[in-house]
Design an enzyme around this catalytic site. Structure first.
Site, PDB file in Angstrom:
ATOM      1  N   HIS A 120       0.928  -1.249  -0.011  1.00  9.75           N
ATOM      2  CA  HIS A 120       0.144  -0.094   0.187  1.00  9.75           C
ATOM      3  C   HIS A 120       0.830   1.220   0.015  1.00  9.75           C
ATOM      4  CE1 HIS A 120      -3.568  -2.539   1.832  1.00  9.75           C
ATOM      5  NE2 HIS A 120      -3.363  -2.492   0.310  1.00  9.75           N
ATOM      6  N   CYS A 149       3.059  21.553  -6.376  1.00  9.94           N
ATOM      7  CA  CYS A 149       4.304  21.164  -7.074  1.00  9.94           C
ATOM      8  C   CYS A 149       4.889  22.398  -7.205  1.00  9.94           C
ATOM      9  CB  CYS A 149       4.185  20.569  -8.300  1.00  9.94           C
ATOM     10  SG  CYS A 149       5.539  20.142  -9.188  1.00  9.94           S
ATOM     11  N   CYS A 154       4.485  24.005 -13.362  1.00  9.84           N
ATOM     12  CA  CYS A 154       3.431  22.642 -12.762  1.00  9.84           C
ATOM     13  C   CYS A 154       2.460  23.279 -11.897  1.00  9.84           C
ATOM     14  CB  CYS A 154       4.396  21.722 -12.342  1.00  9.84           C
ATOM     15  SG  CYS A 154       3.347  20.152 -12.091  1.00  9.84           S
ATOM     16  N   SER A 193      -6.942  -6.880   9.940  1.00 15.84           N
ATOM     17  CA  SER A 193      -8.300  -7.421  10.115  1.00 15.84           C
ATOM     18  C   SER A 193      -8.723  -8.159   8.833  1.00 15.84           C
ATOM     19  CB  SER A 193      -9.202  -6.135  10.252  1.00 15.84           C
ATOM     20  OG  SER A 193      -9.057  -5.311   9.131  1.00 15.84           O
TER      21      SER A 193
END
Ligand code: BJW
Ligand code: ZN
Length: 257
Positions: A120, A149, A154, A193
């Site tokens: 993950h 950014c 950008c 879990s």
């Protein structure tokens, strides 16, 4: 607490070439990292199921960033616990020993594990969603609100390099994790879990391929009914005791032969 391990488990470990640990948030709980679905109420303001997805991020990047910044700070301030160190210690006791983790906290590597598959992502990394530029935690934590950014022209959104609901898991990490699970002689499912897919399909896949499947968790989970052995206790207590037993067993075996 003295923990007694079954002869069956110790027997399988004595013969094992490949031991694989599959970990979730519970393995870091004793370091002080809050779990996702625990009822300790620590995430009263932040609901992981609602925040860990791209729609939540696009709708309210400030809120999602507030949650991640808080977690980045918690994780940077904690240390691996005896459970992480015990898993790292197992690497020298088996020809192959790998960790598959759903955790993004980097604590397995910090404890010394070298073969870690992160399903993950990793909270220490951040990237621009527009141009891919990478940013350090130091940078994002120094910005007030949701960081943008700074590359010329950008200005894209920066996000943590983690896998949210609805997103694909990193292909290589997934492939290597599955390969490890399919090779495992003993597979330890620890502190998860087991409700988040596709990660939750890994322990059953290991069992299907012949592994002896062990679960370590203070609570029962949907996996519990199908494991070969359930050790109902915190991993920070179970894993060091297990490591000690394995070391003892290997020492005795070497003396006998
Ligand atoms: C202790 C302890 C101690 C306490 N010692 N133990 C099939 C069926 C149903 C749904 C799906 C499915 N396939 C896919 C889905 C959808 C979805 C999903 O699984 N949803 C379910 C929740 C219903 N999955 C996805 O979206 C995944 N992507 C995907 O499938 O892509 C394909 C696709 C693309 C497009 C459309 C559809 C599909 C991605 C999942 C990404 C999960 N991301 C998160 C956030 C990561 C970033 C972050 O950290 O912020 O990952 S969510 C969160 O849950 C995090 C965790 O890694 C993950 C698992 O949680 P974990 O580790 O198990 O923690 P807890 O809190 O749940 O449990 C802790 C346990 O520890 C408890 O059991 C305690 O008892 C125990 N414990 N103290 C040992 N001391
Ligand atoms: Zn950019």
């Amino acid at each position: 607490m003295s923990i007694v391990f079954s002869d069956k488990l110790l027997g399988r470990l004595a013969e094992a070439q490949t031991v694989v640990a599959f970990t979730g948030a519970g393995v870091s709980a004793e370091s002080g990292v809050p779990t996702f679905r625990g009822n300790d109420g620590i995430w009263a303001k932040f609901k992981p199921a609602e925040l860990a997805n791209i729609n939540a991020f696009m709708k309210n990047p400030e809120l999602v960033w507030e949650w991640y910044k808080q977690r980045k700070q918690i994780i940077a301030s904690v240390q691996p616990n005896p459970g992480h160190y015990a898993l790292a210690g197992m690497e020298s006791l088996f020809p192959e020993c790998e960790v598959i983790t759903q955790n993004i906290d980097n604590l397995h590597r910090r404890a010394g594990s070298t073969k870690v598959h992160e399903l993950h992502g990793n909270i220490e990394r951040n990237y621009c969603m527009k141009c891919g530029a990478q940013y350090s935690n130091e940078h994002v934590l120094s910005v007030v609100g949701a960081p943008r950014c700074t590359q010329a022209k950008c200005g894209g959104q920066i996000r943590p390099d983690v896998v949210w609901f609805g997103e694909l898991l990193p292909e290589n990490e997934w492939k290597n994790a599955m390969r490890a699970a399919e090779r495992a002689d003993v597979f330890l499912s620890i502190g998860t879990s087991g409700v988040v897919h596709p990660a939750a399909s890994i322990p059953p896949a290991a069992k299907q391929s012949g592994a002896f499947l062990v679960e370590i968790n203070p609570e029962e989970t949907p996996l519990t009914n199908s494991v070969d052995e359930f050790i109902q206790a915190p991993s920070g207590e179970v894993l060091p005791a297990l490591l000690e037993q394995i070391q003892l067993m290997k020492l005795t075996k070497n003396k006998v032969h």
